[in-house]
Design a protein around this motif. Structure first.
Motif, PDB file in Angstrom:
ATOM      1  N   VAL D  13      62.988  53.886  56.068  1.00  0.00           N
ATOM      2  CA  VAL D  13      61.948  54.061  57.081  1.00  0.00           C
ATOM      3  C   VAL D  13      61.009  55.198  56.674  1.00  0.00           C
ATOM      4  N   ARG D  14      61.600  56.270  56.195  1.00  0.00           N
ATOM      5  CA  ARG D  14      60.768  57.412  55.792  1.00  0.00           C
ATOM      6  C   ARG D  14      59.820  57.049  54.649  1.00  0.00           C
ATOM      7  N   ASP D  15      60.344  56.302  53.709  1.00  0.00           N
ATOM      8  CA  ASP D  15      59.499  55.875  52.589  1.00  0.00           C
ATOM      9  C   ASP D  15      58.321  55.060  53.093  1.00  0.00           C
ATOM     10  N   PHE D  16      58.644  54.124  53.965  1.00  0.00           N
ATOM     11  CA  PHE D  16      57.585  53.272  54.507  1.00  0.00           C
ATOM     12  C   PHE D  16      56.516  54.113  55.206  1.00  0.00           C
ATOM     13  N   LEU D  17      56.983  55.056  56.045  1.00  0.00           N
ATOM     14  CA  LEU D  17      56.020  55.873  56.785  1.00  0.00           C
ATOM     15  C   LEU D  17      55.187  56.721  55.835  1.00  0.00           C
ATOM     16  N   ALA D  18      55.838  57.235  54.806  1.00  0.00           N
ATOM     17  CA  ALA D  18      55.119  58.097  53.867  1.00  0.00           C
ATOM     18  C   ALA D  18      54.015  57.327  53.159  1.00  0.00           C
ATOM     19  N   THR D  19      54.277  56.069  52.845  1.00  0.00           N
ATOM     20  CA  THR D  19      53.274  55.314  52.084  1.00  0.00           C
ATOM     21  C   THR D  19      52.277  54.581  52.977  1.00  0.00           C
TER      22      THR D  19
END
Lengths: 384, 399, 384, 399
Positions: D13-19
């Motif tokens: 989820v964090r990766d998705f939000l970051a990108t």
């Protein structure tokens, strides 16, 4: 509970209340804050002329009515109950307080002009890099021959937009929070080098952030001798704080009264809202907080002439109590109005927003509780 | 508005307290955690006050009052509270006496008022019943006429000091017709009346202060009735107004000062004493400010009364609401200051005749028992919930 | 709201609850606290034998049931709901915690005796000159050859009256609040030089002030190497604090339940008290505080094995929340019981007094809020 | 109990939000003080989520849900809150969609669900009426059958984003017989329907988010009815359960962190920054502890749901009660941290299209408007007083 008044005091209160009822109702106030200036010169002239209010706090010899804080309190409580936006506090109380104590040659004329309504003052004290400590002054005034040159920034100055003069707190020596080296200047509001960003406060009154860039004033603009202003500032700000509490009492009276009226007429589940025990008890708690706010404000006003430590303690106590009451009564007023309280269609939201403002002006509950704690528990204050 | 020299008056009161209330008695009173002092101490104090002519400051001069104005009364009460004088005889002086003055016959006035004033007649209160409480109108203790007497049957509860008192004032039911309020009658009875018996109620502080009283064909002369038969509700309402009229700030402020003193002697966690903990100072200050507000309102009320204005019953309810909450909070702060010694049951050291030392420091003896007892101040005399109802109805016209 | 349990856990809880319901009701508890000893040896033996509870927290290899804090919590919550006065917390949790970590030769035997119910422990840590800081230890233990000699005073030691052993915190070096130099001894409760003043706590359990005058113990009485005890004390006291919160949850359950039952049956103004909206809403607030107390306690127990700072933060957070809830729920329970709540004729007063005790044990709300604030705001805790 | 690797999921989820949620968009969202983001931003975000397959985490997989368990949903929501993603389309996704799934015809499902998921159909809510409020059953907007349509007349109030939405869901009265609840029907209508008009309501924060809507012989096809005629109350009750099921702690915690950051940049009275003031830290800590308790209870609920247990509606009411109070308190702390700049009306800088800088520091723009808007969270969706009533009745059996 009624507070006993002298005949003169009753007359002042009744004439102010009558004027506001007849000519400064919620609709009129909306027109004023929606106008470009955000305040009303005609009402100010009526306060000066027709009502003769602007001399309430000045000696009769100076052309005033010979009253004092008690009279200011009556006026400001009524102003609070009508959310008057005109700069009575900064002109009559703050500038008035400074001018009465001033050694400046121009002071008598400025007092006369203030009473006449032709001199209007804003108090330029707060700064973006300071909180509520009155000794924290970064704006600098440098002595250059017969003049001072002022440089710095003032934040959230109320009423500057209509002011003819600014009372400016500036540092003539010392470090940023040094109690020594603070000076007070009276400055023409249109002096070169003054730039304003004007805006509105959340309750609709005019406010400004002001930048001073090389603003040059003569040495005669010093209200008291250079570098000695802090004790006077503390006294006048204490006075203004106590009187702001009086204004708050007017605000709370309306918050409570409007809530009682609304919940009495508005029905839910087939009964008036005010018939629900939980809401009744809450309105009682609001009422109790309001009565005590009245009392502790009256106490602070009585003690304004006491020695500085006792005065400061009484004022900080009042501001703490009144601040908490504003918060409780304001928030409950909105809650009990339900959805209607969330709109700007009723007056209650404006009273709530003014309550939020007053809660912060001249220092929050936290600030004054810290100040009171320090003063009350100075070693002498406890008998072992 | 007045020419009384209040400062001189305050000095006079202080002088009297300094000379007439010695440290030995004060020390004894420190062991009294209940609402009222035990009579041995309390009656002595009432005699002392009476000898000075100050036995009943709130009474009219004709009955032995002092003639003080409201401010003087307030000064007197504040000074007594500050000196921690015994609390005594309130039920006679402040509850029975006013109704005798207003509703009593001349014979009743002549008999009861001097005895109450001197402390000889010691009254307790028989209003609540098991199953009633703040809903007084539902009372069921019955009184039936027989000759010159009422025959009383039933039971009363929460009777403070019934085991010490020699008289009781009672609300009884003389009729079941009409509204519940309409059939109630107000009687005074000697506790020695045959058929009256007393059962102790031990309170959560472990003390015996409360009682249940029983009435088994107790004969109470009709001559001891105050007001008319079936009109006792009016008498009781008048009496309750007096009960609610007190000043709360002085006793709350007294307990706050006590908390400061305890804190100055208790160790802190990261500082020499608890008082050196800025957090404790701040908490104390916050409470002190609430008390200043309460005191300022009480002062406004006194000033209004002194000026001949009646600020109204609602004010009495409002002051009780916030005043009792402050008393509880101040008492709680004393307990907090004690730290772990708050866990100790001190009841054995809390009697006049006790020679058992407290557990822990001397000042640890009273706070917890006082705190536990004070839970009652938002319950008795009309609970805080009932006071809210009263203000809602009376001040705001809410039904 | 139910918390999911394993089958073993459900069995423990149900057997404890059943035992207390059948054999440790309010009347039985009154008999116990009114007895001379103030606690019940037969019940203790039943906890050890019949219920097998005293091994709940010890490894199976040591003769225990292999459980841990979660099992202690189940037991203590039930104990709280019956106000059990026997020294489970000091024996099974505190002494148990120390013994499990102990390097002393006698530890395995003491564990076996504790499980069997023949060794009973009191924790002698608090002192009259200290508050809640566990490093504040003035009791001294001086090394004399193969022995230590203990001198000092311990205050409000719970359960000492029935204990066979005392766990004594004493300073072997350093200043009064020095984190270094603190040692732990296990001492025979009847050692010469120990004098006790026994009394009761306000809820009725036994407590003592204890004076140590030249109490001589062998070096083998050291539970961990001399002077190194503080980290272990902090861990075990954190564990005990979290489990005290579990006990508190049982206390609050009864305070709320008794209040609901009382107000539902008691009538005033012709209606059950519980039909008044104001009382209903207050009981809802009590319920909400109770549910959150359950949750934050469970969280603290889960984090007991985390690193010391996180563990301490979680435990202090729980104690703050639970302490405030105890205060609110306890005071409201008395208020809503009216006059009956003021007597010791109902059980509610005892639960209220136990709530007051727990609020203070191992540190008040103020203490733990200070501790939490310090830990939470260590420089690393804020991302700028 | 489960084999899902929640840590790995959180990282995903964090990766998705970051990108997918760039700083530029986050900065725009900082200017959104209302309940929902303006559609320009909100619809973009819903499209972004939908493209990733995460448009409706709480929906069943068959309709486009993610298949996550309750813990995963909680993680997703917490991370989105921490990243301060736009709040959007809640009324369609979390309110209309569940009732369409439960009560709708196949045709209704086929039409509405995909449109809601993609963000194309943007719903607003027409429940409250002038003069009703928390007492929904008293509603009076009428719907009378005429051919294949209902003719609707009346008015709805507090309709958030009615001026942006393309659809509205309505409760209307189709019968006045029986109990008030019995004659209510649930309809869906395009906002473009002739006869529907919108009046802005300016809120105390100065923003236009709320509206009153009017129905003047507005023709709504019977085919747009959800559930049976006169059975709309059941539909509404089901919907409100969903509305109350949210997580409150993450957003409260987010605002608390914001307050800390403001304090770290604001001057203190006697210290460099407000954050250096021990009192501010203590106050923050106290609130943070309350949030830990709330979060721990929310976690217990999620765990119970993940384990297939339904902790009950009461829990939803309890969580709303304490959760909304915490949101308000956290928001108030942000305002407190601002000091005098809390007085400035910032509304001119609070729109996506605004290029007027805030008065004072950048972080001064949003807190007050947010605080004012959040006063509503204890009023709408069943006021806190109504939630108390619900819990009293349901959990404690009180009438």
């Amino acid at each position: 509970m009624e507070t006993p008044l002298s005949d003169d005091q009753r007359m002042i209160r009744d004439s102010v209340a009558g004027y506001l009822r007849d000519r400064y109702d919620d609709a009129e106030r909306r027109r004023i804050i929606d106008s470009e200036a955000g305040w009303s010169a005609p009402h100010w002239q009526a306060f000066a002329g027709e009502l003769g209010l602007l001399g309430a706090g000045f000696a009769e010899a100076a052309g005033g009515l010979g009253g004092g804080a008690a009279e200011h309190a009556l006026i400001l409580e009524e102003f609070g109950s009508a959310l008057v936006v005109e700069p009575y506090l900064s002109t009559a109380v703050i500038a008035g307080g400074f001018l009465k104590a001033s050694t400046a040659a121009a002071a008598p004329q400025l007092i006369a002009d203030a009473i006449a309504g032709t001199a209007i003052f804003a108090y330029a004290a707060g700064e973006p890099n300071a909180r509520s400590n009155p000794a924290h002054v970064e704006t600098r005034a440098e002595c250059r021959g017969a003049n001072y040159v002022i440089d710095g920034q003032k934040a959230v100055v109320l009423g500057a937009v209509g002011a003819t003069h600014l009372i400016v707190v500036a540092r003539t020596s010392g470090g940023d929070r040094d109690p020594e080296g603070i000076s007070l200047f009276v400055v023409d509001a249109n002096s070169p080098g003054i730039t304003r960003r004007d805006y509105r406060t959340i309750s609709g009154g005019p406010a400004s952030d002001i930048t001073f860039t090389g603003v040059t004033v003569p040495a005669s603009a010093l209200l008291v001798p250079e570098g000695t202003a802090l004790p006077l500032i503390e006294r006048v700000v204490d006075e203004a704080t106590a009187l702001l509490c009086a204004e708050a009492n007017g605000v709370m009276r309306r918050l409570h009264g409007d809530t009682l009226a609304y919940t009495s007429q508005r029905e839910q589940f087939g009964k008036p809202l005010a018939s629900f025990q939980v809401l009744q008890h809450r309105m009682v708690d609001m009422l109790v907080a309001m009565e005590h706010s009245q009392s502790i404000t009256a106490r602070a006003i009585e003690l304004l002439d006491a020695d500085p430590a006792e005065r400061a303690r009484a004022v900080s106590a009042a501001k703490v109590y009144v601040g908490k009451s504003l918060r409780y009564i304001g928030q409950q007023a909105i809650q009990l109005h339900g959805g209607m309280g969330m709109t700007d269609e009723l007056a209650v939201g404006f009273f709530f927003k003014r309550a939020i403002e007053i809660e912060r002006q001249f220092g929050s509950v936290e600030y004054h509780l810290t100040r009171y704690t320090r003063l009350a528990n100075a070693p002498a204050a406890i008998a072992a | 508005m007045t020419s009384i020299d209040y400062n001189a008056f305050r000095d006079e009161v202080r002088d009297f307290l300094a000379t007439s209330y010695p440290a030995s008695k004060r020390e004894l009173n420190q062991r009294q955690a209940g609402m009222f002092a035990e009579p041995e101490l309390g009656q002595w104090w009432q005699r002392t006050l009476h000898a000075r002519g100050w036995g009943a400051p709130s009474w009219p001069v004709e009955y032995g009052g002092t003639g003080w104005d409201a401010v003087q009364k307030h000064i007197f009460m504040s000074e007594c509270t500050a000196a921690n004088t015994p609390s005594f005889a309130v039920q006679g002086l402040a509850m029975v006496a006013p109704v005798v003055m207003k509703f009593g016959t001349q014979a009743q006035k002549d008999f009861f008022l001097p005895g109450i004033l001197s402390g000889e007649l010691y009254f307790c209160q028989g209003f609540s019943e098991p199953g009633s409480g703040s809903d007084l109108a539902s009372l069921r203790t019955s009184a039936v006429r027989e000759g010159d007497d009422y025959l009383v049957n039933g039971s009363k509860i929460w009777t403070t000091h019934a085991h010490f008192a020699n008289w009781i004032f009672l609300l009884v039911r003389t009729s079941t017709e009409g509204k519940p309020q309409q059939g109630i009658t107000f009687l005074l009875a000697p506790m020695s009346t045959p058929g009256i018996s007393v059962r102790p109620i031990i309170s959560i502080s472990g003390e015996h202060e409360l009682n249940q009283t029983f009435y088994d064909n107790a004969r109470i002369p009709i001559a001891n009735r105050i007001g008319d038969e079936n009109k006792g509700w009016d008498v009781a309402k008048y009496l309750l107004e007096f009960e609610r009229g007190g000043a709360y700030a002085p006793s709350a402020q007294g307990m706050l000062e006590a908390a400061k003193k305890i804190a100055a002697q208790q160790p802190g966690d990261d500082c020499a004493t608890l008082w050196d903990d800025p957090q404790f100072q701040r908490k104390t200050a916050e409470l002190e400010i609430d008390m200043l507000a309460q005191a300022a309102t009480e002062h406004r009320v006194m000033t209004a009364l002194a000026g001949g204005n009646n600020p109204g019953d609602i004010v009495a309810s409002m002051l009780k609401l916030s005043g009792t909450a402050l008393q509880q909070a101040a008492s709680e702060l004393c307990v907090e200051a004690l730290g772990d010694y708050a866990l100790a049951d001190q009841r054995q050291s809390l009697h006049l005749s006790s020679n058992i030392p407290p557990i822990g420091p001397d000042y640890a003896a009273r706070p917890v028992a006082k705190f536990l007892n004070l839970r009652a101040c938002t319950i008795y005399g009309g609970s805080s919930e009932v006071q809210h109802n009263i203000v809602a109805r009376a001040a705001m016209g809410l039904k």
